[in-house]
Design a protein around this motif. Structure first.
Motif, PDB file in Angstrom:
ATOM      1  N   ALA A 199     -37.400 -29.268 -21.253  1.00 49.84           N
ATOM      2  CA  ALA A 199     -37.615 -30.610 -21.801  1.00 49.84           C
ATOM      3  C   ALA A 199     -38.679 -30.582 -22.893  1.00 49.84           C
ATOM      4  O   ALA A 199     -38.536 -31.235 -23.940  1.00 49.84           O
ATOM      5  CB  ALA A 199     -38.019 -31.553 -20.678  1.00 49.84           C
ATOM      6  N   THR A 231     -37.300 -29.143 -26.018  1.00 54.91           N
ATOM      7  CA  THR A 231     -36.382 -30.112 -26.634  1.00 54.91           C
ATOM      8  C   THR A 231     -37.146 -31.204 -27.372  1.00 54.91           C
ATOM      9  O   THR A 231     -36.766 -31.601 -28.477  1.00 54.91           O
ATOM     10  CB  THR A 231     -35.496 -30.734 -25.545  1.00 54.91           C
ATOM     11  N   TRP A 237     -28.188 -34.826 -22.976  1.00 52.27           N
ATOM     12  CA  TRP A 237     -28.793 -33.985 -24.016  1.00 52.27           C
ATOM     13  C   TRP A 237     -28.147 -34.267 -25.372  1.00 52.27           C
ATOM     14  O   TRP A 237     -28.816 -34.409 -26.390  1.00 52.27           O
ATOM     15  CB  TRP A 237     -28.597 -32.513 -23.629  1.00 52.27           C
ATOM     16  N   GLU A 238     -26.825 -34.357 -25.354  1.00 46.91           N
ATOM     17  CA  GLU A 238     -26.108 -34.610 -26.602  1.00 46.91           C
ATOM     18  C   GLU A 238     -26.456 -36.004 -27.133  1.00 46.91           C
ATOM     19  O   GLU A 238     -26.612 -36.197 -28.349  1.00 46.91           O
ATOM     20  CB  GLU A 238     -24.595 -34.486 -26.346  1.00 46.91           C
ATOM     21  N   VAL A 242     -32.198 -30.128 -31.279  1.00 49.01           N
ATOM     22  CA  VAL A 242     -31.964 -30.632 -29.923  1.00 49.01           C
ATOM     23  C   VAL A 242     -30.545 -30.301 -29.497  1.00 49.01           C
ATOM     24  O   VAL A 242     -30.294 -29.882 -28.366  1.00 49.01           O
ATOM     25  CB  VAL A 242     -32.210 -32.156 -29.870  1.00 49.01           C
ATOM     26  N   GLN A 243     -29.616 -30.463 -30.436  1.00 44.68           N
ATOM     27  CA  GLN A 243     -28.236 -30.124 -30.111  1.00 44.68           C
ATOM     28  C   GLN A 243     -28.098 -28.627 -29.851  1.00 44.68           C
ATOM     29  O   GLN A 243     -27.396 -28.213 -28.919  1.00 44.68           O
ATOM     30  CB  GLN A 243     -27.322 -30.528 -31.263  1.00 44.68           C
ATOM     31  N   GLY A 298     -29.449 -27.942 -26.514  1.00 44.14           N
ATOM     32  CA  GLY A 298     -28.476 -28.410 -25.523  1.00 44.14           C
ATOM     33  C   GLY A 298     -27.319 -27.428 -25.386  1.00 44.14           C
ATOM     34  O   GLY A 298     -26.831 -27.183 -24.280  1.00 44.14           O
TER      35      GLY A 298
END
Lengths: 707, 318
Positions: A154, A157, B35-36, B47-48, B51
């Protein structure tokens, strides 16, 4: 008794535990985990996440490094007390977590109340970091470590949401490796396996993960900025700009890529000529690869900085820069006056600019911006539509512009008759866009002949005809000498050199249009540059500075035309052209995925080879030495036959030279291999007869090879 | 009594199937969709990308065990010779890789096995019989421990385990050793008791009672006559029905009878019907009786007809 066979019912009956018992079992402390590697991998994943957040600016350096030190300390403490966790510490940690959550909620609510909530990533990064720090002091078991791994994902991200460059890949790589090792350790911990992690399996897992990830990236739609919940804007400096509405550099340093040009020479110009003062077309600075800014945009376009309306023969200037400038007071977001020609807008284009170097106080945007997110109290809107700030644009500045793209299709523009009424001609903007410093008889004749031959009647047709002619008769190059004083850029380009760069090409088109009575002006800005699919950003370098032409259409306003796009590159020697072509094609390849997959493939293949070799290697000392004996014998010219015992083979080797003593060594090896009572390993041969014989055999093999 | 077993590897007898997969798979799908969504909300390709990497990790973690489970095998390191129905039977096994092993037939608790480390596997046979193989569920969650995949395996024992019946209350099926039903020949018992006298042979005397020395001395066929034996052997007939449950009950009663007779100091002759036919012999102790009764009648632990399907059904029920 029923005659039904109950052969499947041989499961011992189990009493279902009560709900209380189930809850008690679920909350029972799990067995402690003793794997040091598991903890190290988990800590590495967490530290990577924290460091990534610090790198993208979501955590301050002090916070990040304090948290990292605390995580390491907490992990060590947890390992030391894993068998006897301090119960009262759990209470303290629970209270601390509640405090961190309360602080997070307070921060969010406070920012929302004051209207400053533009991004949730920063408070989230802080929340996750402090939860990780607190949690690190109580990770005795596998379950706790897995939570840390998930929270590290997390954190990475959250950092990724703010990452702007490909350098973030390093964090992703470290995080991925640490996570894979951590998960593999988790499985081994479940089964009580104590052997070292198999490198081949790990490499294979990594390779599969990368292949799956890249396949998904190919298939999934690219996330777009228009779906942002908030539009980012940030200032890193409040240095005021002197002079209202004046385009100015930031004044931070002398080597700004967009500082005014210094036409004293081609070397040392320092950056793009323009963005303040006259736009010199007589020479061009050597623009480098330095990243000027990164842009996240719904649609790439020409990011306009400003326009010039007055042509002097060698340079462009703005006539009365302050004329018609409007000061927009208030607060972000600033709403710009609607385009008087609007009405057939296509769609909104949200563009967020992340400034990497000091820039002039210009806000770039695709044509017809309607809304600007910039955290100041005023902006200045030029008469040409350029947007200027009253504070310096320094590295780290972020602003967002929403444009209503109004680029009209050719079919629409073709219906514009192009007739300028008297009142339109009287408009200062149009009048300036028709003015020439002197008559260009040759240029006018050329322009007329081109449009006549092309039977072009509308404005759009005339522009396209001129562009086509330039595409056929001129070439693009930056490798031309500067113009001498007094030489006219357009004359030199159209009638002498036929070569030039974007400023000369666009200027020539603008002047030709003006000789035909069509209002045209010079526009400068940046082209989008290369696109980074991971960060979803266009990376604009200094060399992406560009000049093009804006043509006035009575019913549609100013429309962009780029004649440089039609002008081919100037032919150089065949070798350089070929190399350029190859380099261009190579540069287009997606090197990041190719490199990643190739590296993973090489690592995976290498690991498999090592693993295979390790498996094929004989297990016992005797078998290893017997294999070595066979190898040396083969080198000496006597290969062991498949039907030959080791003793027989050794006797044959002994015949190759005197005093080799291979038979004696073979006897030791056979005894060691087949006698269960004989010890295995070098201590089975206390006299060292095996090693001595192998040494002598090796010498013999070398001697024979030399011959 | 235990003994070393030959190295016999297990073999899969069914397909690999995931265990308790709904929650992990559903959780993974929800996580990836979230996540997407975050990737599209933030507009960040990173981020993608992260993921996508997480999806790769989850895929490897959830599908990888299927291949790992298929490659696993077990071998029996040590197994006992005897067992008793309803009591734990411990077999020492070693696995080719880390796994979780749960005996299904006979049933037992799951045990985690490390690679090539001999570990005790406990199971509880609930019927008597001859156990030549056991069926186990071998599960793996390699390489990440995210989801278990299970494969049913048959593990052959190098030497069958004789599972004795449970010991129940003695039954009334005990008959005197020399009693016999009509049409049956009397059992030939070994001679016991003190020698009382020697007399001439009469029709019906057993040839084994002939006193050859006296016959040679007198020139007439002479036989011994003995005193009545103090511990007249008791004959126990194990007449087991075909129904496995009733058979189990009957065998338990026979076992109880034999044990009580043995405890009373009696010599017991046990009559059973085994695979080779009717078998009548003295049983010296409880273990011998257990072995005889394990072999008697139909073998419950013989090849189950629907092993794989039943194993999977049982797994689903769990």
């Amino acid at each position: 008794m029923s005659a039904r066979r109950r052969r499947g019912g041989d499961r011992p009956t189990r009493d279902r535990p009560s709900l209380l018992e189930q809850v008690r079992r679920a909350n029972a402390p799990p067995p402690p985990d003793d794997s040091v590697l598991f903890r190290v991998a988990t800590a590495a994943a967490v530290l990577t996440g924290i460091l990534a957040c610090e790198t993208v600016g979501e955590l301050s350096a002090v916070t990040a490094f304090s948290a990292m030190a605390a995580v390491v300390l907490g992990m060590a403490f947890s390992y030391a007390t894993r068998r006897h966790p301090w119960q009262w510490l759990k209470v303290l940690l629970a209270l601390a977590v509640i405090g961190v959550f309360a602080d997070f909620v307070t921060e969010i609510l406070g920012a929302a109340h004051t209207g400053q909530l533009t991004s949730i990533e920063v408070p989230l990064a802080g929340l996750f970091t402090w939860v990780q720090v607190i949690h690190a002091f109580d990770v005795p078991a596998r379950r706790d470590l897995l939570f840390s791994i998930a929270a590290a994902a997390a954190l990475v991200t959250i950092a990724g949401a703010q990452a702007l460059s490909s350098g973030f890949l390093a964090f992703v790589a470290v995080w991925l490796l640490a996570t894979v090792v951590g998960l593999a350790c988790s499985w081994r911990s479940m089964t009580g396996e104590r052997r070292p992690l198999p490198a081949g399996v790990l490499a294979g897992c990594l390779a599969v993960v990368l292949v799956v990830a890249l396949s998904l990236l190919v298939v999934l739609p690219q996330p777009r900025a228009e779906q942002n919940l908030t539009l980012p804007a940030a200032l890193t400096s409040d240095l005021p700009i002197s002079g209202s509405g004046v385009v100015n550099g930031s004044g931070a340093n002398a080597d700004e890529p967009a500082q005014p040009g210094k036409p004293g020479g081609r070397i040392g110009v320092g950056g793009y000529i323009g963005f303040d003062g006259p736009l010199q077309t007589a020479d061009r600075g050597a623009l480098g690869d330095q990243v000027v800014m990164r842009v996240r945009a719904d649609r790439p376009g020409y990011f306009l900085g400003m326009t010039y309306d007055t042509w002097t023969g060698q340079s462009w200037v703005q006539s009365a820069a302050d004329r018609g400038a409007t000061t927009l007071a208030g607060a972000s977001p600033f709403e710009l006056p609607p385009d008087p020609y609007g009405g057939s807008k296509i769609s909104m284009n949200v563009q967020t600019f992340y400034v990497a170097v000091p820039l002039p106080n210009l806000l770039f945007a695709t044509s017809d911006p309607v809304e600007v997110y910039f955290p100041t109290h005023s902006l200045i809107l030029g008469h040409d539509g350029s947007i200027r700030t009253t504070v310096a644009i320094t590295p780290g500045t972020v602003y967002t512009v929403v444009s209503a793209d109004d680029e009209q299709p050719a079919a629409v523009l073709a219906h514009d008759g192009g007739r300028l009424t008297t009142s339109l001609r009287a408009e200062p903007e149009v009048r300036a866009a028709l003015r020439l410093p002197y008559a260009y008889p040759r240029v006018a004749a050329l322009a007329r002949s081109i449009v006549t031959r092309a039977h072009a009647h509308s404005t759009e047709a005339k522009v396209l005809a001129l562009e086509a002619w330039m595409g056929r008769h001129t070439a693009y190059t930056t490798d031309i000498p500067p113009l001498l004083p007094g030489q006219d850029t357009v004359d030199q380009f159209l009638f002498v050199t036929h070569k030039g760069y974007c400023e000369q090409i666009s200027t020539s088109l603008a002047v030709m249009l003006r000789t035909l009575g069509i209002p045209a002006r010079e526009a400068i800005g940046y082209v989008p540059g290369s696109f980074d699919p991971l960060s979803d950003l266009y990376e604009i370098q200094a060399k992406d500075a560009h000049a093009w032409v804006q043509v006035y259409f009575p019913h549609y306003g100013w429309q962009d035309f780029d004649p440089t796009a039609d002008v081919p590159l100037a032919p150089a020697n065949a070798g350089s052209v070929l190399l350029d072509a190859v380099g261009h094609q190579l540069a287009k390849l997606p090197w990041l995925p190719i490199g990643t997959v190739s590296t993973a493939g090489v690592v995976g293949y290498g690991s498999l080879r090592v693993e295979r070799r390790r498996r094929r290697r004989p297990r016992t000392w005797a078998a290893q030495r017997a294999l070595r004996l066979e190898q040396l014998g083969a080198r000496a010219g006597a290969r062991r036959r498949s039907d030959e015992t080791l003793a027989a083979y050794a006797s044959r080797l002994d015949a190759l030279g005197p005093g080799l003593g291979v038979a004696e060594a073979a006897a030791v090896l056979e005894r060691c291999a087949y006698d269960p009572a004989a010890p295995d390993g070098p201590h089975a041969d206390p006299a060292g007869s095996v090693e001595s014989a192998l040494g002598r055999l090796s010498s013999l093999a070398r001697r024979r090879l030399r011959r | 009594m235990t003994g070393p077993a030959d190295t016999t590897s297990s073999r899969p007898i069914g397909r690999a199937h995931p265990t308790r997969f709904v929650a992990p798979v559903l959780g993974a799908v929800i996580l990836l969709f979230t996540w997407e969504a975050v990737a599209h909300a933030s507009g960040s390709g990173w981020v993608q990308g992260l993921g996508a990497l997480a999806a790769g990790l989850l895929l490897v973690g959830m599908v990888g065990p299927r291949f790992a489970a298929r490659r696993l095998s077990l071998r029996v390191v040590e197994a006992p010779r005897d067992a008793r129905a309803g009591e734990a039977l411990v077999v020492r096994v070693a696995a080719s890789g880390p796994c979780r092993c749960r005996p299904v037939h006979p049933a037992g608790p799951a045990t985690v096995l490390a690679r090539e480390r001999p570990t005790d596997l406990a199971m509880t046979p609930d019927h008597r019989g001859v156990l030549s193989s056991v069926i186990v569920e071998v599960a793996s969650a390699s390489p990440f421990g995210l989801l278990w995949w299970t494969v049913p395996h048959r593990v052959d024992l190098a030497r069958p385990v004789l599972v004795a019946p449970r010991r129940s209350e003695p039954s009334a099926t005990v008959r005197p050793a020399d009693s016999h039903e009509e049409g049956e020949s009397p059992p030939q018992l070994a001679l016991t008791g003190e020698l009382r006298t020697v007399r001439e042979y009469r029709i019906g005397d057993s040839p084994r009672q002939v006193h050859w020395r006296a016959s040679a001395h007198t020139g007439t066929l002479m036989v011994r006559e003995t005193e009545e034996p103090a511990d007249r052997p008791a004959r126990v007939v194990a007449d087991l029905p075909e129904d496995p449950d009733r058979s189990e009950l009957a065998a338990g009663e026979v076992m109880g009878t034999v044990v009580s007779l043995l405890a009373a100091g009696r010599t017991v002759v046990l009559e059973t019907v085994e695979s080779g036919g009717r078998h009548v012999a003295v049983v010296a102790d409880e273990r011998a009786a257990g072995r005889r009764l394990a072999r008697a009648g139909q073998n419950y632990w013989a090849e189950p007809p629907e092993t794989a399907r039943r194993s999977r059904r049982a797994s689903r029920r769990r």
